[in-house]
Design a protein around this motif. Structure first.
Motif, PDB file in Angstrom:
ATOM      1  N   MET A  39       0.887  -1.123  -0.045  1.00 22.49           N
ATOM      2  CA  MET A  39      -0.030  -0.195   0.117  1.00 22.49           C
ATOM      3  C   MET A  39       0.820   1.172  -0.117  1.00 22.49           C
ATOM      4  SD  MET A  39      -3.575   0.639   2.088  1.00 22.49           S
ATOM      5  CE  MET A  39      -2.910   1.180   3.573  1.00 22.49           C
ATOM      6  N   GLU A  40       0.396   2.278  -0.818  1.00 21.24           N
ATOM      7  CA  GLU A  40       1.216   3.469  -0.821  1.00 21.24           C
ATOM      8  C   GLU A  40       1.335   4.040   0.636  1.00 21.24           C
ATOM      9  OE1 GLU A  40       1.605   7.504  -3.179  1.00 21.24           O
ATOM     10  OE2 GLU A  40      -0.290   6.389  -3.760  1.00 21.24           O
ATOM     11  N   ASN A  41       2.305   4.652   0.829  1.00 20.84           N
ATOM     12  CA  ASN A  41       2.556   5.331   1.969  1.00 20.84           C
ATOM     13  C   ASN A  41       2.112   6.949   2.002  1.00 20.84           C
ATOM     14  OD1 ASN A  41       3.501   6.270   4.520  1.00 20.84           O
ATOM     15  ND2 ASN A  41       5.913   5.926   4.016  1.00 20.84           N
ATOM     16  N   THR A  42       1.196   7.257   2.662  1.00 18.57           N
ATOM     17  CA  THR A  42       0.716   8.480   2.465  1.00 18.57           C
ATOM     18  C   THR A  42       1.161   9.493   3.752  1.00 18.57           C
ATOM     19  OG1 THR A  42      -1.374   7.901   3.087  1.00 18.57           O
ATOM     20  CG2 THR A  42      -1.094   8.364   0.721  1.00 18.57           C
ATOM     21  N   GLY A  43       0.759   9.183   4.786  1.00 22.02           N
ATOM     22  CA  GLY A  43       0.949  10.393   5.943  1.00 22.02           C
ATOM     23  C   GLY A  43       2.406  10.470   6.153  1.00 22.02           C
ATOM     24  N   PHE A  44       2.469  10.705   7.285  1.00 21.73           N
ATOM     25  CA  PHE A  44       3.992  11.367   7.745  1.00 21.73           C
ATOM     26  C   PHE A  44       4.534   9.860   8.480  1.00 21.73           C
ATOM     27  CE2 PHE A  44       2.159  15.345   7.748  1.00 21.73           C
ATOM     28  CZ  PHE A  44       2.567  16.126   6.869  1.00 21.73           C
ATOM     29  N   ASP A  45       5.798   9.502   8.403  1.00 24.41           N
ATOM     30  CA  ASP A  45       6.479   8.644   9.158  1.00 24.41           C
ATOM     31  C   ASP A  45       6.756   9.312  10.423  1.00 24.41           C
ATOM     32  OD1 ASP A  45       6.603   6.901   6.947  1.00 24.41           O
ATOM     33  OD2 ASP A  45       8.257   7.421   6.375  1.00 24.41           O
ATOM     34  N   LEU A  46       7.024  10.417  10.445  1.00 24.56           N
ATOM     35  CA  LEU A  46       7.525  10.958  11.598  1.00 24.56           C
ATOM     36  C   LEU A  46       7.291  12.759  11.497  1.00 24.56           C
ATOM     37  CD1 LEU A  46       9.477  11.227  14.063  1.00 24.56           C
ATOM     38  CD2 LEU A  46      11.314  11.713  12.714  1.00 24.56           C
ATOM     39  N   VAL A  47       6.786  13.022  12.696  1.00 24.89           N
ATOM     40  CA  VAL A  47       6.706  14.609  12.728  1.00 24.89           C
ATOM     41  C   VAL A  47       7.362  15.051  13.789  1.00 24.89           C
ATOM     42  CG1 VAL A  47       5.178  16.521  13.161  1.00 24.89           C
ATOM     43  CG2 VAL A  47       4.036  14.371  11.571  1.00 24.89           C
ATOM     44  N   ILE A  48       8.251  16.162  13.422  1.00 24.25           N
ATOM     45  CA  ILE A  48       9.166  16.820  14.664  1.00 24.25           C
ATOM     46  C   ILE A  48       8.054  18.283  14.968  1.00 24.25           C
ATOM     47  CG2 ILE A  48      11.060  18.060  15.283  1.00 24.25           C
ATOM     48  CD1 ILE A  48      12.623  16.084  13.187  1.00 24.25           C
ATOM     49  N   ARG A  49       7.474  18.359  15.972  1.00 24.71           N
ATOM     50  CA  ARG A  49       6.733  19.389  16.442  1.00 24.71           C
ATOM     51  C   ARG A  49       7.313  20.558  17.083  1.00 24.71           C
ATOM     52  NH1 ARG A  49       2.107  18.280  14.473  1.00 24.71           N
ATOM     53  NH2 ARG A  49       1.439  16.137  14.533  1.00 24.71           N
ATOM     54  N   ASN A  50       7.001  21.554  16.976  1.00 22.24           N
ATOM     55  CA  ASN A  50       7.408  23.016  17.433  1.00 22.24           C
ATOM     56  C   ASN A  50       8.695  23.131  17.171  1.00 22.24           C
ATOM     57  OD1 ASN A  50       4.619  23.037  18.874  1.00 22.24           O
ATOM     58  ND2 ASN A  50       5.290  21.386  20.032  1.00 22.24           N
ATOM     59  N   ALA A  51       9.358  22.862  16.038  1.00 23.51           N
ATOM     60  CA  ALA A  51      10.637  23.077  15.783  1.00 23.51           C
ATOM     61  C   ALA A  51      11.096  24.515  15.615  1.00 23.51           C
ATOM     62  CB  ALA A  51      11.217  22.161  14.781  1.00 23.51           C
ATOM     63  N   HIS A  52      12.029  24.971  16.072  1.00 19.58           N
ATOM     64  CA  HIS A  52      12.597  26.342  16.278  1.00 19.58           C
ATOM     65  C   HIS A  52      13.851  26.227  15.118  1.00 19.58           C
ATOM     66  CE1 HIS A  52      13.127  30.679  17.016  1.00 19.58           C
ATOM     67  NE2 HIS A  52      14.197  30.523  17.720  1.00 19.58           N
ATOM     68  N   ILE A  53      13.505  26.595  13.949  1.00 26.32           N
ATOM     69  CA  ILE A  53      14.274  26.083  12.847  1.00 26.32           C
ATOM     70  C   ILE A  53      15.221  27.270  12.380  1.00 26.32           C
ATOM     71  CG2 ILE A  53      14.401  25.462  10.273  1.00 26.32           C
ATOM     72  CD1 ILE A  53      11.562  24.034  10.826  1.00 26.32           C
ATOM     73  N   ALA A  54      16.411  27.119  12.257  1.00 32.38           N
ATOM     74  CA  ALA A  54      17.428  28.097  11.498  1.00 32.38           C
ATOM     75  C   ALA A  54      17.909  27.387  10.327  1.00 32.38           C
ATOM     76  CB  ALA A  54      18.412  28.483  12.133  1.00 32.38           C
ATOM     77  N   THR A  55      17.813  28.074   8.995  1.00 35.96           N
ATOM     78  CA  THR A  55      18.546  27.831   8.098  1.00 35.96           C
ATOM     79  C   THR A  55      19.496  28.645   7.767  1.00 35.96           C
ATOM     80  OG1 THR A  55      17.257  29.013   6.407  1.00 35.96           O
ATOM     81  CG2 THR A  55      16.556  26.770   6.919  1.00 35.96           C
ATOM     82  N   ALA A  56      20.343  28.679   6.596  1.00 38.05           N
ATOM     83  CA  ALA A  56      21.606  29.427   6.368  1.00 38.05           C
ATOM     84  C   ALA A  56      20.793  31.101   6.196  1.00 38.05           C
ATOM     85  CB  ALA A  56      22.272  29.294   5.212  1.00 38.05           C
ATOM     86  N   THR A  57      19.528  31.310   6.026  1.00 36.58           N
ATOM     87  CA  THR A  57      19.261  32.702   5.767  1.00 36.58           C
ATOM     88  C   THR A  57      17.731  32.850   6.725  1.00 36.58           C
ATOM     89  OG1 THR A  57      17.864  31.665   3.983  1.00 36.58           O
ATOM     90  CG2 THR A  57      19.716  32.795   3.203  1.00 36.58           C
ATOM     91  N   ASP A  58      17.320  31.859   7.133  1.00 38.00           N
ATOM     92  CA  ASP A  58      16.041  32.246   7.936  1.00 38.00           C
ATOM     93  C   ASP A  58      15.824  31.619   9.443  1.00 38.00           C
ATOM     94  OD1 ASP A  58      14.692  33.550   5.833  1.00 38.00           O
ATOM     95  OD2 ASP A  58      14.617  31.697   4.591  1.00 38.00           O
ATOM     96  N   ILE A  59      15.056  31.973  10.078  1.00 39.68           N
ATOM     97  CA  ILE A  59      14.770  31.475  11.439  1.00 39.68           C
ATOM     98  C   ILE A  59      12.924  31.518  11.553  1.00 39.68           C
ATOM     99  CG2 ILE A  59      14.505  31.600  13.872  1.00 39.68           C
ATOM    100  CD1 ILE A  59      17.459  33.390  13.639  1.00 39.68           C
ATOM    101  N   PHE A  60      12.324  30.517  11.622  1.00 38.87           N
ATOM    102  CA  PHE A  60      11.050  30.242  11.724  1.00 38.87           C
ATOM    103  C   PHE A  60      10.652  29.020  12.480  1.00 38.87           C
ATOM    104  CE2 PHE A  60      10.641  26.601   8.602  1.00 38.87           C
ATOM    105  CZ  PHE A  60      11.991  26.607   8.108  1.00 38.87           C
ATOM    106  N   ASP A  61       9.247  29.075  12.925  1.00 39.82           N
ATOM    107  CA  ASP A  61       8.907  27.906  13.672  1.00 39.82           C
ATOM    108  C   ASP A  61       7.740  27.152  12.985  1.00 39.82           C
ATOM    109  OD1 ASP A  61       9.973  28.613  16.542  1.00 39.82           O
ATOM    110  OD2 ASP A  61       8.767  30.376  16.370  1.00 39.82           O
ATOM    111  N   ALA A  62       7.868  25.832  13.038  1.00 37.33           N
ATOM    112  CA  ALA A  62       7.029  24.912  12.102  1.00 37.33           C
ATOM    113  C   ALA A  62       7.266  23.329  12.629  1.00 37.33           C
ATOM    114  CB  ALA A  62       7.743  24.831  10.669  1.00 37.33           C
ATOM    115  N   ASP A  63       6.328  22.660  12.244  1.00 39.44           N
ATOM    116  CA  ASP A  63       6.400  21.273  12.517  1.00 39.44           C
ATOM    117  C   ASP A  63       7.285  20.632  11.128  1.00 39.44           C
ATOM    118  OD1 ASP A  63       4.951  21.541  14.613  1.00 39.44           O
ATOM    119  OD2 ASP A  63       2.995  20.851  13.805  1.00 39.44           O
TER     120      ASP A  63
END
Ligand code: URP
Ligand code: ZN
Ligand code: ZN
Length: 485
Positions: A1-25
Motif C-alpha cells: 500500500m502507498e505510504n501517504t501520511g508522515f512517518d515522523l513529525v517533529i513538533r514545535n521546531a525552532h528552525i534556522a537555515t542559512a538565511t531564515d529563522i522560523f517555527d514549524a512542524d
C-alpha cells in the motif's frame, strides 16, 4: 500500500537555515522532508522539539577516514568509527578523500576506497579525490570520467613528499577542473621552505613538537596561498583553500574575493581553539596537536573568527585526521626520543566540530545562527554539489536534522567521544551546547549521549558539479590568454 501520511513529525521546531529563522512542524516521509507547516496532522511517530533549535545536520566536507599512508602510521578511524563519532556530534554527511598514491590509477584508488567504505558508514558520505600523480592518462581520461560519475571535487597538495604537485602539475589538473566544472581544494604550504628549515632544525637537534610549528611559519602558508590563488586566477577557475590557519592567508583570500575571483576558504576548529603553545607540552605530548598548517597565535585566531563572520570562509570542516597518541602506529612514533618530522600530521575533531562552534561562536555572539548553519552545512553542501538534498531544511531535502541542547554546562572529555582515538585536543574545554538528537534521512542515529545508529545505514552520495559560479564580475581582470588556447 502507498505510504501517504508522515512517518515522523517533529513538533514545535525552532528552525534556522542559512538565511531564515522560523517555527514549524516538520513532516517526514521515506527519509525526506515533505512538509513544513504549523500544526501538521499526526505522524506515525512524533518528536517534540519545543524550546530547542532545530538545524540541518552538519556536512563535514573535510575529514580523513581509513586513508592509506606511506610511512607506517595508521588512521585510527575507519568508516564505522569515524561516522559514528560524526553522528554523535551532529554531522549527517561526511566527505573524506579517495587518495591516489603515486603510481596508482585514480579509478583503482576510488574502487579501493569504496571497498573499505561499503556497508560500513552510519551516516551518508561522498568522496573527494586526492590527485597525487597527474599522469597524462589521469588528466586526459580518468579525471573527466570520474568527475562525470559524481566525484566532482579534487584536493591537491603543495607539500608532503608523497602527495605534492609542482605548479605545472597543478595547472594540468586545474585546466581539467575548469573544463569539466569540478571544484579544486588546495593544501597551501611552500614545501621547499618547510624542507629547508626542517633539515636545519633536525641537524641542530631541535626535534620536539614545538619545532613542527616553527618549521611551518605563516609566511610559508601565505606564499603558497597567494600562489594557489594566482594559479586559479591564471586559468580562470575556482579554487578553495583548505584548512586556513593564519591572519595572512585569510587576507590573501579576502583580497582575491574582493577582486572578483572565484576563491573560497575553509577553516577548522584547531585554528580557533588551539595555538602554538599547545605543541609545547610535557614530554612528547605536544604531538597530540601536530597538524598542518600548525595552530598559530591569538591574533590569527581572531582573524579566523573575523573571516567566519565576514564571509571570507564559506566552509568550516573538522579536518579530522585521527592518529592514536600512545600507539606505535600513531603520533608517538619514536616516543620521547622521537622527532616531530616523523609524527603523522592531523588531529581528531569530527565529533567536537559543531559543539565548539555553536558554544563559542553562536552563544558568545561572534557569529549568528544563520552563519553557523551556512558554514557547517549549507555552503559545504552547495559548493561540493550535494544541495539541496543535503545541508538545509526545506521541502524535498533529506531529513538530516539535529535538535540542539543549549542548556548545558559541561566539559569535553575523550571518555565521551565515539572515535577510536585515545585523546581529544579539546580535553577539559567548557561547552554549553551539544546535539540532543541527530537524524539522518529520518532515522535517529544519536540521542541523549548514545549512539543508536547502525553500521551500513550510510549511503554513498554522488555529487553534482558545483552550481555554476556567479558570472565573473565586470571589475575582475580579463584573461585574454585563455581565449587563444
Ligand atoms: O595535518 C593535517 N591537516 N593532516 C591531514 C591531512 C591534510 O593535509 O589535510
Ligand atoms: Zn591538507
Ligand atoms: Zn585534511
Amino acid at each position: 500500500m502507498e505510504n501517504t501520511g508522515f512517518d515522523l513529525v517533529i513538533r514545535n521546531a525552532h528552525i534556522a537555515t542559512a538565511t531564515d529563522i522560523f517555527d514549524a512542524d516538520i513532516g517526514i516521509r521515506d527519509g525526506r522532508i515533505i512538509a513544513l507547516a504549523q500544526q501538521l496532522p499526526a505522524g506515525k511517530e512524533e518528536i517534540d522539539a519545543a524550546g530547542r533549535w532545530v538545524l540541518p545536520g552538519g556536512v563535514d566536507a573535510h575529514c580523513h577516514l581509513a586513508q592509506p599512508t606511506d610511512d607506517g602510521s595508521v588512521f585510527a578511524d575507519d568508516f564505522f568509527t569515524g561516522t559514528r563519532s560524526a553522528a554523535c556530534g551532529g554531522t549527517t554527511t561526511v566527505m573524506p578523500f579517495a587518495l591516489q598514491k603515486k603510481g596508482a590509477t585514480l579509478e583503482q584508488s576510488v574502487a579501493n576506497y569504496h571497498s573499505v567504505s561499503d556497508g560500513e558508514a552510519c551516516i551518508d558520505y561522498a568522496f573527494h579525490l586526492i590527485v597525487a600523480d597527474p599522469t597524462t592518462d589521469v588528466v586526459e581520461r580518468e579525471l573527466p570520467l570520474l568527475i562525470g560519475r559524481g566525484y566532482t571535487s579534487l584536493k591537491l597538495y603543495m607539500t608532503y613528499d608523497d602527495l605534492k604537485l609542482n605548479d605545472r602539475e597543478i595547472l594540468d589538473v586545474l585546466s581539467v577542473a575548469r573544463r569539466e566544472g569540478a571544484m579544486t581544494m588546495i593544501h597551501a604550504e611552500n614545501t621547499d621552505c618547510i624542507a629547508w628549515l626542517t633539515e636545519r632544525m633536525l641537524a641542530k637537534g631541535l626535534t620536539t613538537p614545538p619545532f613542527h610549528g616553527l618549521s611551518r611559519p605563516i609566511v610559508v602558508e601565505r606564499e603558497a596561498t597567494h600562489r594557489a590563488i594566482s594559479l586559479g586566477e591564471f586559468l580562470d577557475t575556482p579554487v578553495l583553500i583548505v584548512h586556513v590557519s593564519s591572519e595572512e592567508a585569510t587576507a590573501q583570500i579576502r583580497d582575491a574575493q574582493s577582486r572578483g575571483l572565484s576563491v573560497y576558504g575553509e577553516t577548522c576548529p584547531q585554528y580557533l581553539f588551539l595555538t602554538a603553545a599547545d605543541l609545547d607540552q610535557p614530554g612528547f605530548q605536544g604531538a597530540m596537536c601536530i597538524c598542518s598548517p600548525p595552530p598559530r597565535d591569538a591574533k590569527s585566531q581572531q582573524a579566523i573568527w573575523d573571516g567566519l563572520a565576514n564571509g571570507t570562509f564559506q566552509v568550516f570542516s573538522s579536518d579530522h585526521a585521527p592518529f592514536r597518541y600512545d600507539d606505535p602506529q600513531g603520533k608517538k612514533i619514536g616516543g620521547k626520543h622521537g622527532n616531530f618530522s616523523h609524527v603523522p600530521n592531523g588531529i581528531p575533531g569530527i565529533e567536537t566540530r559543531l559543539a565548539l562552534l555553536f558554544s563559542e561562536g553562536v552563544m558568545t555572539g561572534r557569529i549568528d545562527i544563520n552563519k553557523f548553519v551556512s558554514v557547517t552545512a549549507t555552503e559545504p553542501a552547495r559548493i561540493y554539489g550535494l544541495s539541496p538534498r543535503k545541508g538545509t531544511i526545506c521541502i524535498g531535502a533529506d531529513a538530516d536534522i539535529v535538535i540542539w541542547d543549549t542548556d548545558i554546562d559541561t566539559t569535553i572529555s575523550n571518555e565521551r567521544m565515539h572515535h577510536n582515538v585515545d585523546y581529544t585536543p579539546y580535553e577539559g574545554r567548557r561547552i554549553h551546547a551539544w546535539p540532543a538528537l541527530t537524524m539522518c534521512r529520518g532515522s535517529t542515529v544519536y540521542r541523549d549521549g548514545e549512539f543508536i545508529g547502525r553500521k551500513g545505514f550510510g549511503e554513498f552520495q554522488h555529487c553534482d558539479r558545483p552550481k555554476p559560479a556567479k558570472p565573473k564580475p565586470k571589475f575582475a581582470r580579463p584573461t585574454p590568454w585563455l581565449d587563444v588556447l
